[in-house]
Scaffold this active site. Structure first.
Site, PDB file in Angstrom:
ATOM      1  N   TYR A  46      -2.246  -1.660  10.357  1.00 54.18           N
ATOM      2  CA  TYR A  46      -2.171  -1.757   8.898  1.00 54.18           C
ATOM      3  C   TYR A  46      -0.854  -1.185   8.375  1.00 54.18           C
ATOM      4  O   TYR A  46      -0.186  -1.801   7.537  1.00 54.18           O
ATOM      5  CB  TYR A  46      -3.355  -0.998   8.298  1.00 54.18           C
ATOM      6  CG  TYR A  46      -3.529  -1.134   6.811  1.00 54.18           C
ATOM      7  CD1 TYR A  46      -4.161  -2.247   6.262  1.00 54.18           C
ATOM      8  CD2 TYR A  46      -3.107  -0.133   5.941  1.00 54.18           C
ATOM      9  CE1 TYR A  46      -4.360  -2.364   4.897  1.00 54.18           C
ATOM     10  CE2 TYR A  46      -3.298  -0.243   4.574  1.00 54.18           C
ATOM     11  CZ  TYR A  46      -3.918  -1.351   4.053  1.00 54.18           C
ATOM     12  OH  TYR A  46      -4.108  -1.462   2.701  1.00 54.18           O
TER      13      TYR A  46
ATOM     14  N   SER B 225       0.868  -1.167   0.000  1.00 57.07           N
ATOM     15  CA  SER B 225       0.000   0.000   0.000  1.00 57.07           C
ATOM     16  C   SER B 225       0.908   1.220   0.000  1.00 57.07           C
ATOM     17  O   SER B 225       2.097   1.118   0.343  1.00 57.07           O
ATOM     18  CB  SER B 225      -0.866  -0.002   1.270  1.00 57.07           C
ATOM     19  OG  SER B 225      -1.473   1.250   1.493  1.00 57.07           O
TER      20      SER B 225
END
Length: 262
Positions: free
Chosen positions: A157, A144
């Site tokens: 995350y 990401s």
């Protein structure tokens, strides 16, 4: 240089929906044999049947909890039995949980890290011997922009996505002599169900409107205020899978409309 996935054996985790499904569809369209690995066998089978009907490649459904070593081993063994080996692994399965650090339940922290990091490790560990037997392969982690950036509420995350960079680089170092490449795709915000779920959650946590979450938090650093699409990510996944040499390994590529230009 020819980039070709025809008749290659590919595993995509979390492939019954979202980014994983788009990657699987791109690979089947390129003539690959693709395992749709997902928690639910019925969902995986349904996607596999739909993609096989479109061709020219084929797909099978494989039930797999990527945090369960026995399930990963059994799932990969099924793929090897069906397709003869493994050439490409896309470790895509993931979840999102948002809380401030001091309010983050430890069980949720461990759950998120297990899916992203343990899943990437276990699937890689199981696939690497099969790739060595084939004379090479490609391992792709779904990172990401949060592999390079940080955002409030996303401690687990961000930690997991940063960790994938390190794991990919180690695999690239260890795998180079065997023709095994490892790379990370780093998308910006893609409007999948995972992201849709975050919009109201972040609005509530930050005390702002959902529109502000989209325009300021999610797309504020892009060059054009556009979401990345699953098709954008799938095209990069095709390049990483089909690139024929070690010239492209140990890399992380942002697919983010300019958000983070590292």
């Amino acid at each position: 240089m020819t980039m070709n996935l025809k008749d290659k054996s590919c595993i995509v985790t979390g492939a019954a929906s979202g980014i994983g499904r788009a990657i699987a569809e791109r690979y089947v369209r390129a003539g690959a044999s693709v395992a749709i690995a997902d928690l639910r066998q019925d969902a995986a089978d349904a996607v596999a049947a739909e993609l096989t009907a479109k061709g020219p490649g084929r797909a099978i459904g494989v039930a797999m909890d990527v945090t369960d070593e026995d399930q990963v081993n059994a799932g990969v063994a099924r793929v090897v039995a069906a397709f003869g080996g493994v050439d490409v692994l896309v470790s895509n399965a993931g979840i999102q949980i948002v809380h401030p650090v001091e309010e983050f339940p430890f069980a949720d922290w461990k759950k998120l890290l297990a899916i992203h990091l343990d899943g990437a490790f276990l699937t890689s560990k199981t696939c690497i011997p099969h790739m060595k037997a084939r004379g090479g392969g490609s391992i792709i982690f779904m990172g990401s922009v949060h592999s390079r950036e940080a955002s409030p509420l996303k401690s687990a995350y961000v930690t997991a996505k940063h960790g994938l960079l390190g794991l990919a680089r180690v695999i690239a170092k260890e795998g180079g002599a065997y023709g095994i490449r490892a790379n990370v795709i780093c998308p910006g915000f893609v409007r999948t169900p995972l992201v849709e779920k975050q919009i109201p959650e972040q609005a509530a946590e930050l005390g702002i409107s959902e529109q502000e979450v989209i325009e300021r938090i999610m797309l504020g650093e892009t060059v054009d205020k556009e979401f990345t699409t699953v098709e954008d990510v799938a095209e990069v996944a095709f390049v990483f899978a089909a690139f024929p040499t070690n010239a492209l390994t140990g890399q992380a590529l942002n697919v983010s409309h300019g958000w983070n230009m590292a």
